[in-house]
Design an enzyme around this catalytic site. Structure first.
Site, PDB file in Angstrom:
ATOM      1  N   TYR A  25      22.150  71.607  15.195  1.00  7.94           N
ATOM      2  CA  TYR A  25      22.659  70.618  14.236  1.00  7.94           C
ATOM      3  C   TYR A  25      22.276  71.021  12.816  1.00  7.94           C
ATOM      4  O   TYR A  25      23.084  70.909  11.893  1.00  7.94           O
ATOM      5  CB  TYR A  25      22.098  69.236  14.567  1.00  7.94           C
ATOM      6  N   ASN A  48      33.555  62.397  16.921  1.00  6.61           N
ATOM      7  CA  ASN A  48      34.675  63.318  17.102  1.00  6.61           C
ATOM      8  C   ASN A  48      35.623  62.903  18.216  1.00  6.61           C
ATOM      9  O   ASN A  48      35.215  62.484  19.270  1.00  6.61           O
ATOM     10  CB  ASN A  48      34.137  64.716  17.409  1.00  6.61           C
ATOM     11  N   CYS A  55      32.105  70.538  20.656  1.00 15.51           N
ATOM     12  CA  CYS A  55      30.881  69.865  20.224  1.00 15.51           C
ATOM     13  C   CYS A  55      29.743  70.042  21.225  1.00 15.51           C
ATOM     14  O   CYS A  55      28.589  69.792  20.902  1.00 15.51           O
ATOM     15  CB  CYS A  55      31.159  68.394  19.976  1.00 15.51           C
ATOM     16  N   HIS A  56      30.044  70.486  22.421  1.00 14.86           N
ATOM     17  CA  HIS A  56      28.992  70.689  23.431  1.00 14.86           C
ATOM     18  C   HIS A  56      28.137  71.909  23.096  1.00 14.86           C
ATOM     19  O   HIS A  56      27.095  72.110  23.691  1.00 14.86           O
ATOM     20  CB  HIS A  56      29.633  70.860  24.806  1.00 14.86           C
ATOM     21  N   GLU A  82      30.181  78.118  30.573  1.00 17.00           N
ATOM     22  CA  GLU A  82      30.552  79.096  29.547  1.00 17.00           C
ATOM     23  C   GLU A  82      29.605  80.288  29.513  1.00 17.00           C
ATOM     24  O   GLU A  82      29.761  81.182  28.697  1.00 17.00           O
ATOM     25  CB  GLU A  82      30.556  78.413  28.171  1.00 17.00           C
TER      26      GLU A  82
END
Length: 106
Positions: A25, A48, A55-56, A82
Site C-alpha cells: 500500500y 474499487n 487489487c489482490h 498467480e
DNA sequence: CTAATGACCATTA
DNA sequence: ATAATGGCCATTA
C-alpha cells in the site's frame, strides 16, 4: 458511480502490477506522490468496483496479505493461483515478489 | 465545518 | 516474536 481523482490514480497504478508480483500500500502511495497516504490507498481499493484492477496484489509492508473486500482467504487463493507463494501464516516474501525489487532489478 | 472510519506504516517497548 | 502508540490521509457521516 463517481470516483475521485485519487481513486483513479490508485487504480491506474495498481493495474501496472504484473501477474505473480505484489506491491505494498505504501508503495502505491509513494507512486502517487503521497508517501504517507497508504491508508487512503486501502480505502480506495476497498471502494474499487472495476474488475480489471488487480487489487489482490496489494499487500502490507510487513509481508502480511492484508485485507480484501471479498475476504482475505479469497485474496490469498488468487495470489497463489498467480504463482505467489504464501506461508502458512499468510506471509508473502516481499524480497522475492515485491514490486519494488521488480523495478530495482529490471 | 468537525468527527469518525479504515484492505496502513513506523517506531518503541 | 507480540502489543501498544502516534501519525497519516481520503472519504463519509
Amino acid at each position: 458511480m463517481s470516483n475521485t481523482t485519487f481513486q483513479q490514480e490508485v487504480y491506474t497504478i495498481t493495474k501496472k502490477i504484473l501477474r505473480g508480483k505484489v506491491a505494498t500500500y505504501g508503495e502505491i502511495a509513494r507512486a502517487l506522490g503521497q508517501p504517507k497516504a497508504a491508508r487512503a490507498v486501502g480505502n480506495a481499493l476497498n471502494n474499487n468496483r472495476y474488475g480489471d484492477v488487480p487489487c489482490h496484489r496489494i499487500i502490507r509492508s510487513n509481508g502480511h496479505v492484508g485485507g480484501y473486500a471479498h475476504g482475505t482467504k479469497k485474496k490469498i487463493l488468487i495470489l497463489k493461483r498467480e504463482g505467489v507463494k504464501i506461508s502458512k501464516h499468510g506471509i508473502v516474501n516481499l524480497s522475492r515478489y515485491g514490486y519494488k525489487k521488480y523495478i530495482k532489478n529490471s
